[in-house]
Design an enzyme around this catalytic site. Sequence first.
Site, PDB file in Angstrom:
ATOM      1  CG  ASP A 190      -4.719   3.693  -7.425  1.00 30.48           C
ATOM      2  OD1 ASP A 190      -5.311   2.682  -7.016  1.00 30.48           O
ATOM      3  OD2 ASP A 190      -3.750   4.205  -6.825  1.00 30.48           O
ATOM      4  CG  HIS A 244      -3.120   0.335  -5.947  1.00 36.91           C
ATOM      5  ND1 HIS A 244      -4.098   1.027  -5.274  1.00 36.91           N
ATOM      6  CD2 HIS A 244      -2.255  -0.087  -4.996  1.00 36.91           C
ATOM      7  CE1 HIS A 244      -3.836   1.039  -3.969  1.00 36.91           C
ATOM      8  NE2 HIS A 244      -2.722   0.353  -3.774  1.00 36.91           N
ATOM      9  CD  GLU A 308      -1.869   0.342  -0.057  1.00 31.98           C
ATOM     10  OE1 GLU A 308      -2.067   0.760   1.096  1.00 31.98           O
ATOM     11  OE2 GLU A 308      -2.335   0.910  -1.067  1.00 31.98           O
TER      12      GLU A 308
END
Length: 519
Positions: A190, A244, A308
């Site tokens: 991440d 990420h 995201e």
Amino acid sequence: MTAPAHPAADPATRRGGPPLIPRPSQLTALPGRFTLDAHTAVRAAPGGATAAADLLRTLLAPATGLPLPPARDGSVVLLVDPALTGLGREGYGLTVGADAVLLRAAHPDGLLNAVQTIRQLLPPEALSAEPVLGTEWTLPCVQITDVPRFAWRGVMLDVARRFRPVSFLRRFVDLLALHKLNVLHLHLTDDQGWRMPVAAYPRLTTVGGEPHGGAYTRGELEDLIAYAAARGITVVPEIEMPGHVRAALAAYPELGNDPSRRLEVWNRWGVCDTILGVHDEVLDFCRAVLDEVADVFPSPYVHVGGEECPIVEWERSDDARRRAAREGLGGPGELHRWFMDRIGGFLAERGRTPLGWTESGRDLPLAFTALPWRDAAHGLVAAGRGQDIIMAPHRSTYLDYPQSGRPEEPPGQPGGPVTLRDVYDLDPAPAGWEAATAARVLGTQAQLWSEYVPTAAHAEYLAFPRLCALAETAWSAHRDWPGFQRRLAHHRTRLDTLGVPDRPPHGPQDPQDPHEHHP
Ligand code: ACM
């Protein structure tokens, strides 16, 4: 396998039935008890039963000290019979009589589940890691036929935001196995950390693994995978892309959209704007990483994140605009789909199915199995268009949210709460869905993100008892909240024996709770 026709008459739900979690499909309590003692021997019939016999011995040895030696005339018999097709891959039959115990399955994995049921039929002390003296190791006589509703019964652990040592992961695997959960999804990378070594890109872990704790070695991951497999659990890796990825970009800035920029591994939580570029070097990188992932993890599924992913950098990038034009796309807004297609293709070449987080039910190629995390309704959209899904809506499955709204609740991810009942009440394939849509639901999984979960004990506190509810939701077709609560009251003694700091029923400061439960 369908639920019993008259659930109210089923002894599994009646007061006094053995308190098993998850609830078995069919159970008949019989008179009498079987006793395991120093003379008890185990017969693994030829044809695939040896691994389960070994697991039974391994799991019972610490508390009971019983040798349970292999013998042709053993009174505990394990048998794989491929003709028992009604049991599927993971179902089992278990007959406990006063003189003998018979475990049957169509596949060795089913026997592993039968072994876990035997552990729960024994006194809770059987789960102790230390020798227990003076306990009689008896099981109630019972006839069980047990088949899971869903094939995917998982838990995601975020080891990217906080590195967790392998010792914790092994203990977690054991806790999953006790509940017949069969997938450990490791969120390995991440913005805040990269935990999986990749030989061709050593800086991923020397730079990207630096904050919050470290990285696994390949040997550690291989050992964990074998340990989990022996308990019927598949370890599913997740490598996030194209968002990420800040930890990877700190290690290799040339993979980003501005190679001249020097970035730190991110030290904040949230959604980061820095994402992978879309130049050829990036595709080479992704292929090399996924090749190594496929070498290390035998899992048929590999998760590549996908969620995201703000595209502000692609919109500003001449490179990205050129890539979009070259690929015949309408603009940078279509690059995400193009990127996921390419990544899905790499995995298909290695015989793996890609997994991704969906945020609408329409944002991932159909070759992906989608995990709707924002809303279960997105699962209906995806399944309705013919995509396999694994239900993971945050309001039911995010265990980093607090377990109640009470002020004394230990902190978690802002938002929530997600109560035990919220988890229990998730139906991954609701009755109103069309059969073809419901058939796309592989199962469900819980998520334990770790931004707000600093310690291993806090992780276990958040996980339990909510994982017990998820396990029952994923395994049992039968909704039985009162019965679940009754069985859980007993099951907590098992968790206590294992040293799990599960949240007490009336909250973290429950005056009625005999144990101090604080993460
Ligand atoms: C997610 O919560 N980022 C899937």
